[in-house]
Design an enzyme around this catalytic site. Structure first.
Site, PDB file in Angstrom:
ATOM      1  N   TYR A 475     -16.656 -33.565  18.784  1.00 48.13           N
ATOM      2  CA  TYR A 475     -17.423 -32.813  18.765  1.00 48.13           C
ATOM      3  C   TYR A 475     -18.372 -33.391  19.268  1.00 48.13           C
ATOM      4  O   TYR A 475     -20.332 -33.049  19.119  1.00 48.13           O
ATOM      5  CB  TYR A 475     -18.372 -31.731  18.149  1.00 48.13           C
ATOM      6  CG  TYR A 475     -16.924 -31.535  17.699  1.00 48.13           C
ATOM      7  CD1 TYR A 475     -15.428 -30.421  18.448  1.00 48.13           C
ATOM      8  CD2 TYR A 475     -16.356 -30.843  16.478  1.00 48.13           C
ATOM      9  CE1 TYR A 475     -14.309 -30.459  17.473  1.00 48.13           C
ATOM     10  CE2 TYR A 475     -15.437 -30.160  15.388  1.00 48.13           C
ATOM     11  CZ  TYR A 475     -14.159 -29.890  16.376  1.00 48.13           C
ATOM     12  OH  TYR A 475     -12.778 -29.919  15.608  1.00 48.13           O
ATOM     13  N   HIS A 476     -19.310 -34.642  19.726  1.00 53.81           N
ATOM     14  CA  HIS A 476     -20.459 -35.586  20.003  1.00 53.81           C
ATOM     15  C   HIS A 476     -20.577 -35.825  21.605  1.00 53.81           C
ATOM     16  O   HIS A 476     -20.626 -37.264  21.394  1.00 53.81           O
ATOM     17  CB  HIS A 476     -20.369 -36.384  19.122  1.00 53.81           C
ATOM     18  CG  HIS A 476     -20.461 -36.360  17.520  1.00 53.81           C
ATOM     19  ND1 HIS A 476     -19.562 -37.141  16.754  1.00 53.81           N
ATOM     20  CD2 HIS A 476     -20.495 -35.150  17.296  1.00 53.81           C
ATOM     21  CE1 HIS A 476     -20.057 -36.466  15.310  1.00 53.81           C
ATOM     22  NE2 HIS A 476     -20.242 -35.208  15.626  1.00 53.81           N
ATOM     23  N   PRO A 477     -19.856 -34.825  22.633  1.00 49.56           N
ATOM     24  CA  PRO A 477     -20.131 -35.568  23.672  1.00 49.56           C
ATOM     25  C   PRO A 477     -21.590 -35.769  23.934  1.00 49.56           C
ATOM     26  O   PRO A 477     -22.410 -34.732  23.959  1.00 49.56           O
ATOM     27  CB  PRO A 477     -19.755 -34.888  24.730  1.00 49.56           C
ATOM     28  CG  PRO A 477     -19.737 -33.303  24.245  1.00 49.56           C
ATOM     29  CD  PRO A 477     -19.394 -33.499  22.459  1.00 49.56           C
TER      30      PRO A 477
END
Length: 539
Positions: A475-477
């Site tokens: 969850y780190h775009p």
């Protein structure tokens, strides 16, 4: 409706800007958020994130999917993103992690003047109200409350001890510029008595306390559909409310500020005619301003989990007494702000080097007090724990594009996971290190059964098969509208969109490279720094 500033996106960055820019009562600010209010129990109680994360149903969650990923056996990845005031800080694990000093010094080396560690540290401190007080790297008077975990489970302490048995050093604070070691994460959680134990989303910290300002207008359920321009100047935003018919326009007398995140910000630019001609023409979108870097340079942390069952029930699971126990924990949390209902789930932290000669850690571990399989979309009976592995600085680069010209459609997300073989090699090394920690003596009394056969000797080929079959995002775009000075940069170091006026981007999409850790705290820092830039430009 006319305002000085129109902010698109009420997430981590948008909440900061709405607060800081409206501090001047003579300045009018409008904040548009596609989701709801972000104040429900599903947001405030940390453990309730399990209701939002799977996206079934879509509670405060865009619940996007990627295009099929060749590196993951053709699977479509899952991309949960927050859809409410607070954005992804309303549905994340609350982990407060800044990254490493070299991350920001590296940005400066790429031409992003003013973004080195020494320059950004004051903005981290300005944002922070740390439970442990102020020192040379921490603040104690900012809007964002940062706390020690309320009641980390004994199994988490056993994980930390197990890592120490494997000769990894203990670290009390992962936010001083050098992350190496193992310990407990700090969390964005209230520690003041009135809200003790509640999630401190960016909205709860920055936005809700100032929502009564007469010069601040917050509009929820407002989905931005396109930007308005007069020549090369951005003049406003068109939005629509689903099911309400006609489009509505808000005008910006000074600037439009895009804070919709690394997946939605490039999409909004593209449907508005800003981007690469080759990306827009297939969808019948006329080019307003050619900017080839829009939607390029997508970077994300790929996550691979080792999952164990345990006979210990002092964690999360599904069992005959689970509902009654959970109710008791919720009651304690409601009264005192503590108990397992206050957990971030990912309680244990480790930042490790896969080879000792590395300058800094290249993998991160999240130790969770539940069997988290496929983003909690696959449930297993019983109790357990997980250890998640990600490579901190991936080499793979992906894209965000369009599925259609419809601004209400989901973007086409292609992280291109494992397209660079170096990422797979590091993931295999990291998985081996995680397995060794989980097999250390300190965790022996908790081990019962490993779910996927990764607890014994594995060849590199075995590990590759496991990773390609089950890995996905953590969850780190970032990076899809990167800051810089080269021809693929979308914004300059002042976060102004190149070649346009009155338009800035303030969110994780501007990161030229992914930081070595979780991205919420860095995004809040970016917005704090941007607020100063915006105010200076208006003088």
């Amino acid at each position: 409706m006319d305002f000085d500033y129109v902010i698109v996106g009420g997430g981590s960055a948008g909440s900061v800007l709405a607060n800081r820019l409206s501090e001047d009562p003579s300045t009018s600010v409008c904040l548009l958020e596609a989701g709801g209010g972000g104040k429900s129990l599903f947001v405030r109680m940390p453990a309730a994130v399990v209701t939002a994360l799977p996206g079934r149903p879509r509670i405060n969650n865009w619940a996007f999917e990627t295009v099929p990923q060749p590196g993951l056996n053709g699977r479509r990845g899952y991309q949960p993103r927050g859809k409410a005031l607070g954005g992804s800080s309303a549905i994340n694990a609350m982990l407060y992690v800044r990254g490493q000093q070299q991350d920001y010094d590296g940005w400066a080396d790429l031409g992003c003047d003013g973004w080195d560690w020494d320059s950004v540290l004051p903005y981290f401190k300005r944002a922070e109200n740390n439970e442990l007080g102020a020192d040379s790297v921490h603040g104690d008077s900012g809007p964002l409350q940062v706390s020690r975990q309320k009641e980390p489970r004994p199994i988490t302490h056993a994980f930390i001890q197990a890592a120490q048995q494997m000769q990894h050093r203990h670290t009390e604070d992962f936010n001083r510029g050098d992350n190496e070691g193992v310990g407990l994460y700090q969390v964005t959680q209230f520690h003041d008595p009135a809200k003790n134990g509640e999630r401190c989303s960016a909205a709860a910290g920055y936005l809700f306390p100032v929502s009564g300002r007469p010069n601040l207008t917050v509009i929820t359920h407002a989905h931005a559909s396109r930007l308005r321009f007069e020549g090369k100047r951005a003049t406003g935003v068109v939005y629509r409310v689903r099911g309400k018919g006609a489009d509505i326009t808000v005008q910006a007398k000074r600037e439009v500020l895009l804070c919709a995140g690394a997946l939605k910000t490039p999409q909004l630019l593209q449907v508005s005619g800003v981007g690469a001609k080759s990306d827009l023409e297939p969808h019948g979108i006329a080019i307003h301003h050619e900017l080839p870097g829009v939607g390029r340079n997508l970077q994300d942390h790929l996550d691979f989990a080792l999952i164990f069952k345990t006979k210990d029930t002092d964690n999360f699971g599904i069992g005959p007494t689970g509902a009654a126990r959970l109710l008791r924990h919720i009651q304690r949390w409601n009264k005192k702000g503590v108990s397992m209902a206050a957990t971030p789930f990912a309680e244990g932290a480790a930042f490790l080097k896969t080879t000792p000669d590395l300058e800094r850690p290249d993998i991160q571990l999240h130790f969770t007090i539940a069997m988290v399989d496929d983003h909690a979309r696959k449930l297993h009976y019983g109790y357990g724990y997980s250890c998640h592995v990600c490579k901190l600085r991936p080499e793979s680069r992906g894209t965000v594009g369009l599925n259609s010209a419809d601004p209400m459609a989901a973007p086409a997300i292609d992280p291109a996971f494992l397209s660079d073989k170096r990422d797979l090699q590091t993931m295999i090394k990291g998985a081996r290190m995680a397995r060794d920690i989980l097999n250390a003596p300190a965790l022996a009394k908790y081990r019962h059964k490993e779910l996927f056969g990764t607890d014994t000797a594995q060849t590199d080929q075995d590990w590759e098969e496991h990773i390609r079959a089950r890995a996905d995002t953590i969850y780190h775009p970032v990076g899809t509208c990167k800051m810089g000075v080269d021809e693929m940069a979308v914004v300059d170091p002042q976060l102004r969109v190149r070649g346009l006026e009155g338009l800035r981007i303030v969110d994780a999409s501007v990161m030229p490279t992914l930081v070595s850790g979780n991205t919420n705290a860095p995004t809040i820092m970016i917005a704090e720094k941007a607020a100063d830039m915006i105010k200076a430009a208006a003088m």
